[in-house]
Motif scaffolding. Structure first.
Motif, PDB file in Angstrom:
ATOM      1  N   GLN A  51       0.835  -1.209   0.000  1.00  0.00           N
ATOM      2  CA  GLN A  51       0.000   0.000   0.000  1.00  0.00           C
ATOM      3  C   GLN A  51       0.867   1.256   0.000  1.00  0.00           C
ATOM      4  O   GLN A  51       0.599   2.208  -0.739  1.00  0.00           O
ATOM      5  N   LYS A  55       1.191   4.184  -2.921  1.00  0.00           N
ATOM      6  CA  LYS A  55       0.988   5.611  -2.630  1.00  0.00           C
ATOM      7  C   LYS A  55       2.200   6.424  -3.050  1.00  0.00           C
ATOM      8  O   LYS A  55       2.081   7.472  -3.701  1.00  0.00           O
ATOM      9  N   LYS A  59       2.146   9.301  -5.932  1.00  0.00           N
ATOM     10  CA  LYS A  59       2.526  10.656  -5.503  1.00  0.00           C
ATOM     11  C   LYS A  59       3.804  11.091  -6.210  1.00  0.00           C
ATOM     12  O   LYS A  59       3.904  12.219  -6.706  1.00  0.00           O
ATOM     13  N   ARG A  71      -2.451  14.165   0.416  1.00  0.00           N
ATOM     14  CA  ARG A  71      -3.515  13.735   1.327  1.00  0.00           C
ATOM     15  C   ARG A  71      -4.750  14.615   1.168  1.00  0.00           C
ATOM     16  O   ARG A  71      -5.880  14.134   1.261  1.00  0.00           O
ATOM     17  N   PHE A  74      -6.552  13.488  -1.841  1.00  0.00           N
ATOM     18  CA  PHE A  74      -7.217  12.220  -1.540  1.00  0.00           C
ATOM     19  C   PHE A  74      -8.505  12.464  -0.752  1.00  0.00           C
ATOM     20  O   PHE A  74      -9.549  11.859  -1.036  1.00  0.00           O
ATOM     21  N   VAL A 199      -3.906   2.716  -2.535  1.00  0.00           N
ATOM     22  CA  VAL A 199      -3.735   4.036  -1.904  1.00  0.00           C
ATOM     23  C   VAL A 199      -4.908   4.280  -0.939  1.00  0.00           C
ATOM     24  O   VAL A 199      -4.727   4.768   0.184  1.00  0.00           O
ATOM     25  N   TYR A 203      -4.634   4.870   3.234  1.00  0.00           N
ATOM     26  CA  TYR A 203      -5.151   5.973   4.031  1.00  0.00           C
ATOM     27  C   TYR A 203      -6.271   5.538   4.972  1.00  0.00           C
ATOM     28  O   TYR A 203      -6.485   6.147   6.015  1.00  0.00           O
TER      29      TYR A 203
END
Length: 206
Positions: A51, A55, A59, A71, A74, A199, A203
């Motif tokens: 994960q 991400k 990014k 973030r 997201f 992703v 989170y």
């Protein structure tokens, strides 16, 4: 060039993938990671590791984006109706620096950020120097008249290694692009597989 230009190859090597599809990427020569221990056999990666890498890859692909910026995008993708992963990709691709890169006005996403910062780009006839500026469907993005003969612009439009996606209409003779529609994951020409679902999981747990 931007401060991350040399570091972009470190990102490739850390990920073990040529995430921008660039011909000079060190991954084209060796797929192991950087440093003296890079050739050690990798163990099976944990779910968290997978994960996190998904991400970092997504990014990292969009250049010098901070964790805070990513973030925030997201969180916005979560608030929108529909699939969060698709929304995330759509929001990232609507950034002005991403559109400038996709339109092949510059060779790299890092150059796109600098190009926008230096006020070489206009949106609907107005100068915009904010790379994170979000374009809307129907917006016309163009290179300023006095910037159209810059070597970086002329070279980028001739690059054979990537095509302009069909959610943009681009006229390189005028250095002008129209943002036709917000893309989904399958529309975006990533050179490697992006996994926004991982992703979301990252989170959700962190």
């Amino acid at each position: 060039m931007t401060k991350r230009t040399s570091a972009k190859y470190k990102i490739d090597r850390r990920m073990g993938e040529n995430i921008w599809g660039r011909p000079k990427s060190p991954v084209n020569r060796r797929e192991y990671g950087p440093g003296q221990h890079g050739q050690r056999r990798k163990g099976k990666m944990s779910d968290f590791g997978l994960q996190l890498r998904a991400k970092q890859k997504l990014k990292g692909y969009y250049g010098d984006m901070t964790e805070k910026q990513f973030r925030r995008i997201f969180a916005e993708a979560e608030r929108l109706k529909g699939d969060t992963g698709e929304n995330l990709i759509g929001l990232l691709e609507r950034r002005l620096d991403a559109v400038v890169y996709r339109a092949k006005f510059v060779p790299t996403i890092f150059a796109a950020r600098q190009f926008v910062n230096h006020a070489h780009v206009m949106v609907n006839g107005q100068r915009v120097n904010i790379p994170s500026y979000r374009v809307k469907e129907g917006d016309v993005i163009e290179v300023r008249e006095k910037s159209k003969q810059l070597a970086i612009v002329l070279e980028a439009s001739q690059l054979p290694e990537r095509d302009v996606p069909d959610y943009l209409e681009v006229d390189h003779s005028k250095m002008k692009a129209t943002f036709v529609r917000t893309p989904g994951l399958s529309d975006v020409p990533y050179p490697v597989m992006m996994e926004p679902n991982l992703v979301i999981e990252f989170y959700a747990q962190n």
